[in-house]
Motif scaffolding. Structure first.
Motif, PDB file in Angstrom:
ATOM      1  N   TRP A   6       0.822  -1.202   0.000  1.00 21.97           N
ATOM      2  CA  TRP A   6       0.000   0.000   0.000  1.00 21.97           C
ATOM      3  C   TRP A   6       0.847   1.238   0.000  1.00 21.97           C
ATOM      4  N   ALA A   7       1.928   1.133   0.718  1.00 23.71           N
ATOM      5  CA  ALA A   7       2.769   2.313   0.779  1.00 23.71           C
ATOM      6  C   ALA A   7       3.277   2.644  -0.591  1.00 23.71           C
ATOM      7  N   VAL A   8       3.750   1.651  -1.269  1.00 22.23           N
ATOM      8  CA  VAL A   8       4.288   1.894  -2.597  1.00 22.23           C
ATOM      9  C   VAL A   8       3.181   2.361  -3.522  1.00 22.23           C
ATOM     10  N   ALA A   9       2.052   1.675  -3.428  1.00 23.38           N
ATOM     11  CA  ALA A   9       0.931   2.085  -4.260  1.00 23.38           C
ATOM     12  C   ALA A   9       0.563   3.520  -3.954  1.00 23.38           C
ATOM     13  N   GLY A  10       0.583   3.845  -2.679  1.00 22.90           N
ATOM     14  CA  GLY A  10       0.243   5.205  -2.286  1.00 22.90           C
ATOM     15  C   GLY A  10       1.208   6.198  -2.876  1.00 22.90           C
ATOM     16  N   GLY A  11       2.459   5.860  -2.825  1.00 21.54           N
ATOM     17  CA  GLY A  11       3.462   6.768  -3.365  1.00 21.54           C
ATOM     18  C   GLY A  11       3.278   6.957  -4.848  1.00 21.54           C
ATOM     19  N   LEU A  12       3.053   5.867  -5.526  1.00 23.03           N
ATOM     20  CA  LEU A  12       2.860   5.959  -6.968  1.00 23.03           C
ATOM     21  C   LEU A  12       1.605   6.733  -7.291  1.00 23.03           C
ATOM     22  N   ALA A  13       0.568   6.483  -6.478  1.00 20.32           N
ATOM     23  CA  ALA A  13      -0.670   7.199  -6.715  1.00 20.32           C
ATOM     24  C   ALA A  13      -0.440   8.689  -6.553  1.00 20.32           C
ATOM     25  N   LEU A  14       0.360   9.024  -5.561  1.00 19.46           N
ATOM     26  CA  LEU A  14       0.623  10.429  -5.319  1.00 19.46           C
ATOM     27  C   LEU A  14       1.406  11.007  -6.474  1.00 19.46           C
ATOM     28  N   VAL A  15       2.388  10.259  -6.928  1.00 20.20           N
ATOM     29  CA  VAL A  15       3.156  10.721  -8.073  1.00 20.20           C
ATOM     30  C   VAL A  15       2.227  10.947  -9.249  1.00 20.20           C
ATOM     31  N   ASP A  37      -2.987  15.814  -0.739  1.00 19.08           N
ATOM     32  CA  ASP A  37      -3.070  17.280  -0.661  1.00 19.08           C
ATOM     33  C   ASP A  37      -2.212  17.809   0.482  1.00 19.08           C
ATOM     34  N   ALA A  38      -2.292  17.118   1.615  1.00 26.21           N
ATOM     35  CA  ALA A  38      -1.507  17.543   2.773  1.00 26.21           C
ATOM     36  C   ALA A  38      -0.013  17.430   2.470  1.00 26.21           C
ATOM     37  N   ASP A  39       0.367  16.369   1.785  1.00 31.75           N
ATOM     38  CA  ASP A  39       1.782  16.198   1.432  1.00 31.75           C
ATOM     39  C   ASP A  39       2.258  17.321   0.517  1.00 31.75           C
ATOM     40  N   ARG A  40       1.434  17.628  -0.462  1.00 31.09           N
ATOM     41  CA  ARG A  40       1.809  18.719  -1.367  1.00 31.09           C
ATOM     42  C   ARG A  40       1.966  20.024  -0.596  1.00 31.09           C
ATOM     43  N   TRP A  41       1.042  20.260   0.322  1.00 35.91           N
ATOM     44  CA  TRP A  41       1.079  21.497   1.118  1.00 35.91           C
ATOM     45  C   TRP A  41       2.370  21.532   1.933  1.00 35.91           C
ATOM     46  N   LEU A  42       2.671  20.411   2.554  1.00 30.32           N
ATOM     47  CA  LEU A  42       3.824  20.365   3.464  1.00 30.32           C
ATOM     48  C   LEU A  42       5.155  20.404   2.711  1.00 30.32           C
ATOM     49  N   ILE A  43       5.195  19.820   1.535  1.00 26.00           N
ATOM     50  CA  ILE A  43       6.422  19.899   0.729  1.00 26.00           C
ATOM     51  C   ILE A  43       6.655  21.357   0.334  1.00 26.00           C
ATOM     52  N   ARG A  44       5.570  22.069   0.069  1.00 27.01           N
ATOM     53  CA  ARG A  44       5.662  23.468  -0.349  1.00 27.01           C
ATOM     54  C   ARG A  44       5.981  24.385   0.828  1.00 27.01           C
ATOM     55  N   GLU A  45       5.307  24.164   1.953  1.00 28.21           N
ATOM     56  CA  GLU A  45       5.368  25.133   3.060  1.00 28.21           C
ATOM     57  C   GLU A  45       6.178  24.644   4.267  1.00 28.21           C
ATOM     58  N   GLY A  46       6.544  23.374   4.275  1.00 29.27           N
ATOM     59  CA  GLY A  46       7.098  22.764   5.485  1.00 29.27           C
ATOM     60  C   GLY A  46       8.341  23.432   6.052  1.00 29.27           C
ATOM     61  N   ALA A  47       9.192  23.942   5.187  1.00 27.33           N
ATOM     62  CA  ALA A  47      10.463  24.513   5.660  1.00 27.33           C
ATOM     63  C   ALA A  47      10.239  25.620   6.692  1.00 27.33           C
TER      64      ALA A  47
END
Ligand SMILES: [Zn+2]
Length: 227
Positions: A25-34, A186-196
């Motif tokens: 699932w993790a891998v699938a999740g990652g690919l799905a996110l990609v 969506d949360a991952d995208r937000w955090l990659i953008r704003e996390g720093a």
């Protein structure tokens, strides 16, 4: 680290009716996110190593929630203060959606306090923009980490392959409480953008959901957990 830690919502799994190992699932999740990010976005995020191939089958809205099918709750009926069973090893039942504020759960309670504080601050600000954070993995016991690695070896056929997606108990920052996996996509995208701004950094190119605390600028992405 552990690429297969997945960010996630449950919907995907329910909709597809598919069950798999946490690793799968993790891998699938990652690919799905990609896939969700689109090839261009994925390439940008992964420093050119992601090509999105193989993602079509799993091209769904969000990566699935981590599942840990082999581990029944130690005490299924016991409430832990928020109405869900907590095995105490950091595993999160697939039926649970933890937020960064569910600190009664071991996955959050045993996180590095500075990391937890940063994630909570980010979650509050993201919420203002309509983005909800879910915690798909946080602190893990050594035993839980080992189980995840064993599942990875089973899935990928060798320790070397599995190590691209799963750390050892000695190497995992989840075991030290210094890593957290966040969903949805969506949360991952937000955090990659704003996390720093919060000191929260993506560390591995192949784990869009895995964040660790860093001072100053976020480091250049590592290709995967085996680097
Ligand atoms: Zn992780």
């Amino acid at each position: 680290m552990e690429a297969y830690d997945d960010g996630s919502t449950e919907g995907t799994m329910r909709e597809t009716g598919r069950r798999g190992s946490a690793t799968g699932w993790a891998v699938a999740g990652g690919l799905a996110l990609v896939a969700a990010l689109g090839v261009t976005g994925a390439v940008a995020l992964t420093g050119g190593s992601g090509d999105g191939t193989g993602a079509r089958e799993e091209a769904v809205a969000a990566p699935p929630r981590r599942t840990d099918p082999g581990v029944p709750p130690a005490n299924p009926g016991a409430p832990n203060g928020d109405g869900a069973a907590d095995t105490g090893d950091g595993s999160i039942p697939s039926a649970r959606q933890l937020t960064p504020f569910d600190t009664g759960h071991a996955a959050l309670r045993r996180l590095d306090p500075a990391l937890l504080k940063a994630v909570q601050a980010a979650a509050k600000d993201a919420k203002e923009e309509g983005v909800d954070f879910f915690v798909t993995s946080g602190w893990r016991s050594r035993g839980y980490q080992q189980r995840l690695l064993d599942e990875g070896v089973e899935k990928y056929g060798s320790l070397a392959e599995a190590r691209k997606f799963v750390e050892t108990p000695d190497g995992s920052q989840h075991v030290t409480g210094r890593a957290i996996d966040i969903g949805s996509a969506d949360a991952d995208r937000w955090l990659i953008r704003e996390g720093a701004r919060y000191g929260l950094c993506q560390i591995y190119a192949n784990e869009l959901w895995h964040f660790e605390l860093r001072e100053g600028k976020c480091p250049v992405l590592l290709r995967d957990a085996s680097r």
